[in-house]
Scaffold this motif. Sequence first.
Motif, PDB file in Angstrom:
ATOM      1  N   ILE A   1      -3.334  10.164  -2.626  1.00 30.17           N
ATOM      2  CA  ILE A   1      -3.548   9.120  -3.633  1.00 30.17           C
ATOM      3  C   ILE A   1      -3.080   7.802  -3.029  1.00 30.17           C
TER       4      ILE A   1
ATOM      5  N   LYS B   1      -9.345  -3.881  -5.463  1.00 34.03           N
ATOM      6  CA  LYS B   1      -8.285  -2.898  -5.204  1.00 34.03           C
ATOM      7  C   LYS B   1      -8.857  -1.489  -5.158  1.00 34.03           C
ATOM      8  N   THR B   2      -9.733  -1.176  -6.092  1.00 37.85           N
ATOM      9  CA  THR B   2     -10.306   0.173  -6.155  1.00 37.85           C
ATOM     10  C   THR B   2     -11.099   0.491  -4.891  1.00 37.85           C
TER      11      THR B   2
ATOM     12  N   HIS C   1      -8.242   5.756   1.624  1.00 35.81           N
ATOM     13  CA  HIS C   1      -8.221   7.208   1.397  1.00 35.81           C
ATOM     14  C   HIS C   1      -9.123   7.922   2.394  1.00 35.81           C
TER      15      HIS C   1
ATOM     16  N   ARG D   1      -1.640  -2.842  -4.140  1.00 31.79           N
ATOM     17  CA  ARG D   1      -1.188  -3.871  -5.081  1.00 31.79           C
ATOM     18  C   ARG D   1      -1.040  -5.190  -4.340  1.00 31.79           C
TER      19      ARG D   1
ATOM     20  N   ILE E   1       0.846  -1.194   0.000  1.00 36.90           N
ATOM     21  CA  ILE E   1       0.000   0.000   0.000  1.00 36.90           C
ATOM     22  C   ILE E   1       0.879   1.240   0.000  1.00 36.90           C
ATOM     23  N   THR E   2       0.674   2.088  -0.985  1.00 36.57           N
ATOM     24  CA  THR E   2       1.458   3.308  -1.137  1.00 36.57           C
ATOM     25  C   THR E   2       0.544   4.518  -1.033  1.00 36.57           C
TER      26      THR E   2
ATOM     27  N   SER F   1       0.510   8.645  -1.564  1.00 36.92           N
ATOM     28  CA  SER F   1       1.240   9.765  -2.175  1.00 36.92           C
ATOM     29  C   SER F   1       0.498  11.072  -1.882  1.00 36.92           C
TER      30      SER F   1
ATOM     31  N   THR G   1      -2.552   3.700  -3.464  1.00 33.21           N
ATOM     32  CA  THR G   1      -2.389   2.617  -4.434  1.00 33.21           C
ATOM     33  C   THR G   1      -2.235   1.300  -3.683  1.00 33.21           C
TER      34      THR G   1
ATOM     35  N   GLU H   1      -8.665   1.005  -1.993  1.00 35.74           N
ATOM     36  CA  GLU H   1      -7.992   2.305  -2.107  1.00 35.74           C
ATOM     37  C   GLU H   1      -8.890   3.443  -1.639  1.00 35.74           C
TER      38      GLU H   1
END
Length: 269
Positions: free
Chosen positions: A141, A119-120, A127, A145, A59-60, A62, A143, A123
């Motif tokens: 943001i 995934k969406t 968020h 994966r 999990i990233t 940004s 992400t 996310e």
Amino acid sequence: MQSIKKVIFPAVVAATVLLLSSCASTKNVAYFQNADKVDLSDSRGLYDARIMPKDELVITVSTTEPEAAVPFNMTVPTAISVNRTSTYSQPTLQTYLVDNFGNISFPIVGSLHVGGLTKTEAEQMIHDKIAPYMNQNENPIVTVRMSTYKVSVLGEVARPGSYVVSKEKVSVLEALALAGDLTIHGVRTNVQLIREDATGQKSIHMLNLNDANIINSPYYYLQQNDVIYVTPNKVKAQNSAVGSMTSLWFSATSILISLTSLLYNILKK
């Protein structure tokens, strides 16, 4: 002369029958034999994999201000060997293991239930959870994966084994392609898909590659950790049961038929 004919004639008949049966069996080799009769409208739609227990997630987060994302991008040191005498650590992002209940422990916000989400969806949820901890003008943001999206292909394929899929979407045909496709001895009409759901329940589903309707099947796209098993045909199964003594008998019979044929040609002259 008559006795020789009695030996040769059955051998010729048997060889002819074997040849004809081999030619007839080739009709089962081609995929999608009824493609011109199948309505593919039901196959419309994009597939999204869902997060399952035991998945490992990367999990990233940004942000426009890098400092705001630091608490949510945990790293762990990874030792990298430069030579035999020295090593150094390269930080990599922390991975999150989904537990049996579909939860992960995420920095600051704590436990998050991600099991069953795409995934969406994951996310968007993350968020919404981290947004209150940031400046109102900041729109992070996120992400997600899956780092362990793996399928296994066994049985009558060229390269049986487990394959990690980086794009997190793979069809049964793509998985078979990764394994080098079915061998000539693989049964196209009885490919077995072994699947485990989020509760640990196992199920086995039969797939017919000769039937183009497989594209409309709910099992056309694989889930992580699915296992495909290609069963061998009767010829391969019978050959595997043939021992050394049986092979010797076949060889002796072949030699005997050849000698009989030679003797017949000599006597006929």
